[in-house]
Design an enzyme around this catalytic site. Structure first.
Site, PDB file in Angstrom:
ATOM      1  N   PRO A  10     -11.540 -21.837 -50.140  1.00  0.00           N
ATOM      2  CA  PRO A  10     -10.909 -20.533 -50.017  1.00  0.00           C
ATOM      3  C   PRO A  10     -10.955 -19.955 -48.608  1.00  0.00           C
ATOM      4  CG  PRO A  10     -13.015 -20.335 -51.132  1.00  0.00           C
ATOM      5  CD  PRO A  10     -12.727 -21.801 -51.005  1.00  0.00           C
ATOM      6  N   ASN A  11      -9.847 -19.315 -48.268  1.00  0.00           N
ATOM      7  CA  ASN A  11      -9.656 -18.564 -47.023  1.00  0.00           C
ATOM      8  C   ASN A  11      -9.501 -19.431 -45.780  1.00  0.00           C
ATOM      9  OD1 ASN A  11      -9.766 -15.955 -48.294  1.00  0.00           O
ATOM     10  ND2 ASN A  11     -11.953 -16.331 -48.555  1.00  0.00           N
ATOM     11  N   ARG A  18      -8.395 -15.285 -38.965  1.00  0.00           N
ATOM     12  CA  ARG A  18      -9.490 -14.724 -39.747  1.00  0.00           C
ATOM     13  C   ARG A  18     -10.765 -14.705 -38.905  1.00  0.00           C
ATOM     14  NH1 ARG A  18     -12.969 -18.035 -44.013  1.00  0.00           N
ATOM     15  NH2 ARG A  18     -14.400 -16.386 -44.623  1.00  0.00           N
ATOM     16  N   TYR A  23     -14.928 -17.819 -36.516  1.00  0.00           N
ATOM     17  CA  TYR A  23     -14.260 -19.069 -36.874  1.00  0.00           C
ATOM     18  C   TYR A  23     -13.360 -19.645 -35.784  1.00  0.00           C
ATOM     19  CZ  TYR A  23     -15.968 -17.699 -41.442  1.00  0.00           C
ATOM     20  OH  TYR A  23     -16.773 -17.319 -42.476  1.00  0.00           O
ATOM     21  N   ASN A  74     -14.988 -28.891 -46.669  1.00  0.00           N
ATOM     22  CA  ASN A  74     -15.368 -27.539 -46.285  1.00  0.00           C
ATOM     23  C   ASN A  74     -15.032 -26.672 -47.483  1.00  0.00           C
ATOM     24  OD1 ASN A  74     -15.753 -24.961 -45.339  1.00  0.00           O
ATOM     25  ND2 ASN A  74     -14.767 -25.325 -43.368  1.00  0.00           N
ATOM     26  N   ALA A  77     -16.703 -20.471 -49.195  1.00  0.00           N
ATOM     27  CA  ALA A  77     -17.692 -19.694 -49.951  1.00  0.00           C
ATOM     28  C   ALA A  77     -18.177 -20.420 -51.206  1.00  0.00           C
ATOM     29  CB  ALA A  77     -17.103 -18.339 -50.324  1.00  0.00           C
ATOM     30  N   HIS A  80     -21.745 -22.069 -51.556  1.00  0.00           N
ATOM     31  CA  HIS A  80     -22.956 -21.338 -51.900  1.00  0.00           C
ATOM     32  C   HIS A  80     -23.037 -20.952 -53.370  1.00  0.00           C
ATOM     33  CE1 HIS A  80     -22.859 -21.171 -47.584  1.00  0.00           C
ATOM     34  NE2 HIS A  80     -21.719 -20.519 -47.641  1.00  0.00           N
ATOM     35  N   ASP A  87     -21.208 -30.807 -59.247  1.00  0.00           N
ATOM     36  CA  ASP A  87     -21.094 -31.787 -60.328  1.00  0.00           C
ATOM     37  C   ASP A  87     -19.887 -32.709 -60.140  1.00  0.00           C
ATOM     38  OD1 ASP A  87     -23.371 -30.663 -61.406  1.00  0.00           O
ATOM     39  OD2 ASP A  87     -22.334 -29.659 -63.063  1.00  0.00           O
ATOM     40  N   GLU A  98     -20.312 -32.661 -45.968  1.00  0.00           N
ATOM     41  CA  GLU A  98     -20.036 -31.222 -45.983  1.00  0.00           C
ATOM     42  C   GLU A  98     -19.890 -30.731 -44.546  1.00  0.00           C
ATOM     43  OE1 GLU A  98     -22.600 -27.183 -46.966  1.00  0.00           O
ATOM     44  OE2 GLU A  98     -23.129 -29.017 -48.040  1.00  0.00           O
ATOM     45  N   HIS A 100     -18.805 -27.220 -41.916  1.00  0.00           N
ATOM     46  CA  HIS A 100     -18.553 -25.789 -41.737  1.00  0.00           C
ATOM     47  C   HIS A 100     -18.288 -25.516 -40.269  1.00  0.00           C
ATOM     48  CE1 HIS A 100     -19.830 -24.912 -45.804  1.00  0.00           C
ATOM     49  NE2 HIS A 100     -20.838 -25.736 -45.596  1.00  0.00           N
ATOM     50  N   LEU A 101     -17.389 -24.619 -40.006  1.00  0.00           N
ATOM     51  CA  LEU A 101     -17.068 -24.235 -38.636  1.00  0.00           C
ATOM     52  C   LEU A 101     -18.227 -23.491 -37.989  1.00  0.00           C
ATOM     53  CD1 LEU A 101     -13.536 -23.004 -39.576  1.00  0.00           C
ATOM     54  CD2 LEU A 101     -13.979 -24.893 -38.025  1.00  0.00           C
ATOM     55  N   SER A 102     -18.782 -22.531 -38.700  1.00  0.00           N
ATOM     56  CA  SER A 102     -19.866 -21.714 -38.158  1.00  0.00           C
ATOM     57  C   SER A 102     -21.221 -22.325 -38.522  1.00  0.00           C
ATOM     58  CB  SER A 102     -19.776 -20.284 -38.700  1.00  0.00           C
ATOM     59  OG  SER A 102     -20.046 -20.258 -40.095  1.00  0.00           O
ATOM     60  N   ARG A 107     -26.335 -17.170 -40.012  1.00  0.00           N
ATOM     61  CA  ARG A 107     -25.549 -16.068 -40.574  1.00  0.00           C
ATOM     62  C   ARG A 107     -26.309 -15.374 -41.695  1.00  0.00           C
ATOM     63  NH1 ARG A 107     -19.626 -17.680 -41.634  1.00  0.00           N
ATOM     64  NH2 ARG A 107     -19.519 -15.409 -41.806  1.00  0.00           N
ATOM     65  N   ARG A 111     -25.700 -17.343 -47.129  1.00  0.00           N
ATOM     66  CA  ARG A 111     -25.012 -18.557 -46.667  1.00  0.00           C
ATOM     67  C   ARG A 111     -25.989 -19.694 -46.341  1.00  0.00           C
ATOM     68  NH1 ARG A 111     -19.659 -17.045 -45.735  1.00  0.00           N
ATOM     69  NH2 ARG A 111     -19.415 -14.849 -45.173  1.00  0.00           N
TER      70      ARG A 111
END
Length: 153
Positions: A10-11, A18, A23, A74, A77, A80, A87, A98, A100-102, A107, A111
């Site tokens: 998402p997002n 954003r 990001y 990625n 949200a 988390h 699963d 996995e 993530h940009l940040s 943070r 997170r």
């Protein structure tokens, strides 16, 4: 041929506009273009997808894993919160990295915990859009190593 699916939660469709302080200014289309070139040079079949729907993301993870494709994920949200994604990775046998940009550990406390990390081969975070490239390279090395091992049997 090795196949890699890059799945985005998402997002992430809003990348580039954003919260650029967190990001960056690179769009998801920019990341896809860079990875497509990398995949072409490496002789890898690349599938690149984004969805805001948890259920659809679960289906995409299952499809990747069951087809034998590697997975750069990625989950946004959902990282988390989603036991369903955890699963799906485990159940489909997906070889997953996995990303993530940040730096999620620098943070907000919520997170700091990933539901999916325990079923992933590794986690790469904090390198902006380069996290995807690092994840792709790591996954490709894992898949090539595993293919060489099974070819030797």
């Amino acid at each position: 041929m090795i196949a890699i699916h890059v799945l985005n939660g998402p997002n992430l469709n809003l990348l580039g506009r954003r919260e650029p302080g967190i990001y960056g200014h690179v769009s998801l289309a920019d990341i896809e273009a860079r990875l497509s070139e990398r995949a072409r040079e490496a002789g890898v079949a690349l599938t690149f997808r984004q969805t805001n729907s948890e259920g659809e993301l679960v289906t995409l993870v299952q499809e990747a894993g069951l087809s034998g494709a590697g997975l750069v994920l990625n989950a946004g949200a959902y990282t988390h919160t989603s036991i369903a994604l955890r699963d799906a990775i485990a159940g489909s046998g997906a070889v997953c990295v996995e990303v993530h940009l940040s730096n999620v550990h620098a943070r907000e406390p919520f997170r700091h915990h990933s539901m999916i990390a325990p079923v992933c081969r590794g986690v790469i975070c904090g390198f902006g859009s380069r996290s995807y490239e690092l994840g792709f390279d790591a996954l490709l090395a894992i898949l090539r190593e595993e293919k060489a091992t099974t070819d030797d049997v």
